[in-house]
Design an enzyme around this catalytic site. Structure first.
Site, mmCIF file in Angstrom:
data_model
loop_
_atom_site.group_PDB
_atom_site.id
_atom_site.type_symbol
_atom_site.label_atom_id
_atom_site.label_comp_id
_atom_site.label_asym_id
_atom_site.label_seq_id
_atom_site.Cartn_x
_atom_site.Cartn_y
_atom_site.Cartn_z
ATOM 1 N N HIS A 155 -3.763 -5.240 0.428
ATOM 2 C CA HIS A 155 -3.243 -5.656 1.740
ATOM 3 C C HIS A 155 -3.364 -7.174 1.914
ATOM 4 C CE1 HIS A 155 -2.449 -1.836 3.857
ATOM 5 N NE2 HIS A 155 -3.388 -1.334 3.076
ATOM 6 N N CYS A 199 0.821 -1.217 0.000
ATOM 7 C CA CYS A 199 0.000 0.000 0.000
ATOM 8 C C CYS A 199 0.859 1.274 0.000
ATOM 9 C CB CYS A 199 -0.993 -0.029 1.159
ATOM 10 S SG CYS A 199 -2.324 1.174 0.969
ATOM 11 N N GLU A 206 -1.771 -9.027 3.869
ATOM 12 C CA GLU A 206 -1.651 -9.397 5.294
ATOM 13 C C GLU A 206 -3.011 -9.399 5.991
ATOM 14 O OE1 GLU A 206 -1.140 -6.434 4.200
ATOM 15 O OE2 GLU A 206 -1.778 -4.965 5.699
#
Ligand SMILES: [Mn+2]
Length: 271
Positions: A237, A133, A239
């Site tokens: 994202h 990001c 994660e």
């Protein structure tokens, strides 16, 4: 041989991954400070546990980096780490790409300065770098690219990319992954559904960068640096997604594997 699968069935991979953190000024803490039980006049260095969990799950050792903009400190950090993850967060100061801050959100000069210095030394050393990001935006600007300070204002007809009113792992759009890229080798697919939590995006692509992933509306969602072993970044994202969609762990596994490889090469060179 496909290295991704060698990790999966292999033993513990010990690569130390330094993760850049948020720098939150005391004045911005508000009620969060009460929850943290902090005393007044304390700035905070913070990192989402999603990054830590993703690196750990990928068999790396996650370390949160202190945002100290000092050359000697950064050199030490890079000696200790086998890979660097530039995490998401506040908008980069548009002055870095020759614009005044008009549509950008909160800017954190301490973090910008630290990450620019860290990235400069990291690419010089060719240590594996993963940007997520803001990390993607940082890499683009470092290589003389620019950003849309707000996607919606840059092109009102474009798809929405700042979807924050759904669970963080929610699939928002399909991203096409370019063949012959680190992302293609990591994910092993030609397209993938991702979340989308960004209100900024790449405007002009930086020098020496290659686009590796894009949405149907041509938003750049993935890049890599052409002449580096592994300096790659994504706008989404992973994660926040891997615990719901296992495929998103692949990027972290590939990154940890590259970092392990780097560590071995580096150790062989220095002995
Ligand atoms: Mn997006």
């Amino acid at each position: 041989m496909n290295r991704y699968y060698t990790i999966k069935g292999g033993s513990y991979i010990s690569a130390v991954i330094g993760i850049s953190s948020y720098y939150v000024n005391d004045s911005e803490m508000g009620t969060v400070q009460e929850r943290l039980r902090g005393v007044s006049n304390q700035d905070m260095s913070m990192c989402s546990t999603d990054y830590l969990n993703a690196i750990y799950k990928a068999k790396g050792i996650p370390i949160i980096l202190s945002p100290i903009a000092n050359h000697k400190y950064i050199k030490k950090v890079l000696d200790m780490c086998d890979g660097i993850l530039f995490s998401g967060g506040s908008d980069l100061n548009p002055l870095y790409y020759g614009e005044t801050p008009s549509e950008s959100g909160t800017i954190v000069p301490q973090r910008d300065k630290f990450e620019m210095m860290l990235l400069k030394q990291a690419v010089k050393k060719d240590i594996p770098v993963l940007g997520i990001c803001r990390g993607l935006q940082l890499i683009n600007v470092f290589y003389n690219g620019s950003l849309h300070q707000d996607i919606n204002l840059a092109n009102p007809k474009q798809e929405k990319h700042d979807i924050i009113n759904l669970p963080k792992w929610h699939k928002i759009h399909k991203v096409k992954i370019k063949k012959d890229s680190h992302l293609a080798r990591a994910y092993q697919v030609s397209s993938i559904n991702t979340n989308s939590l960004h209100h900024q995006s790449i405007n002009e692509l930086g020098d020496n960068l290659k686009i590796t992933a894009q949405t149907a509306d041509k938003t750049i969602e993935g890049i890599e640096v052409k002449d580096k072993s592994f300096t790659t970044a994504v706008q989404w994202h992973p994660e926040m997604m891997f615990s719901h969609f296992k495929i998103h762990l692949r990027l972290f596994e590939y990154f940890v594997d590259k970092s392990h490889e780097y560590k071995n090469q580096y150790m062989n060179k220095s002995t």
